[in-house]
Design a protein around this motif. Sequence first.
Motif, mmCIF file in Angstrom:
data_model
loop_
_atom_site.group_PDB
_atom_site.id
_atom_site.type_symbol
_atom_site.label_atom_id
_atom_site.label_comp_id
_atom_site.label_asym_id
_atom_site.label_seq_id
_atom_site.Cartn_x
_atom_site.Cartn_y
_atom_site.Cartn_z
ATOM 1 N N ALA A 1 -7.003 116.401 -11.166
ATOM 2 C CA ALA A 1 -6.304 116.495 -9.882
ATOM 3 C C ALA A 1 -5.052 115.618 -9.926
ATOM 4 N N ILE A 2 -3.952 116.143 -9.380
ATOM 5 C CA ILE A 2 -2.715 115.371 -9.298
ATOM 6 C C ILE A 2 -2.163 115.470 -7.887
ATOM 7 N N LYS A 3 -1.436 114.441 -7.477
ATOM 8 C CA LYS A 3 -0.811 114.437 -6.157
ATOM 9 C C LYS A 3 0.592 115.016 -6.280
ATOM 10 N N LYS B 1 4.073 115.450 -4.248
ATOM 11 C CA LYS B 1 4.764 114.881 -3.092
ATOM 12 C C LYS B 1 5.281 115.963 -2.151
ATOM 13 N N ALA C 1 2.834 117.443 1.396
ATOM 14 C CA ALA C 1 2.193 116.877 0.208
ATOM 15 C C ALA C 1 0.846 117.572 0.023
ATOM 16 N N ARG C 2 0.452 117.713 -1.219
ATOM 17 C CA ARG C 2 -0.804 118.403 -1.484
ATOM 18 C C ARG C 2 -1.379 117.940 -2.815
ATOM 19 N N THR C 3 -2.588 118.350 -3.065
ATOM 20 C CA THR C 3 -3.242 118.042 -4.324
ATOM 21 C C THR C 3 -3.195 119.283 -5.204
ATOM 22 N N GLY C 4 -2.784 119.097 -6.444
ATOM 23 C CA GLY C 4 -2.729 120.192 -7.397
ATOM 24 C C GLY C 4 -3.596 119.883 -8.599
ATOM 25 N N ARG C 5 -3.518 120.723 -9.586
ATOM 26 C CA ARG C 5 -4.304 120.531 -10.816
ATOM 27 C C ARG C 5 -3.379 120.582 -12.024
ATOM 28 N N ASN C 6 -3.608 119.674 -12.958
ATOM 29 C CA ASN C 6 -2.910 119.716 -14.230
ATOM 30 C C ASN C 6 -3.506 120.894 -14.999
#
Length: 110
Positions: A88-90, A92, A77-82
């Motif tokens: 910031a988005i999670k 899964k 799981a990681r944090t990304g960007r819209n």
Amino acid sequence: MEVAIYNHAVLHGLNIQRFFVNKTELIEHIAKHADLSKAAAGRALEATMGAVRTTLKKGGTVSLVGFGTFAVGKRAARTGRNPRTGAAIKIKKANVPKFRPGKGLKDALN
């Protein structure tokens, strides 16, 4: 595999205008070279893909000596960007299919 089939076609004088083979063309190739009907070749390809899919779904690996190995990779799981908003988005965790080419396939391309 796409390049290997293309090279095979070039060696045998077949006119292929692109560097990939779709499922229908692969079934035709199997039918011709294994002396099967297209229907039987299609069933054989579906059975093969089904076996790979089922094995990977169970977390196993499929090793075809000289061709390569299909396996399951784990993506954390990681944090990304819209990209549109920059928010910031999670993301899964996910299981992803992986393929590691075998020596025979690598040698065929070089």
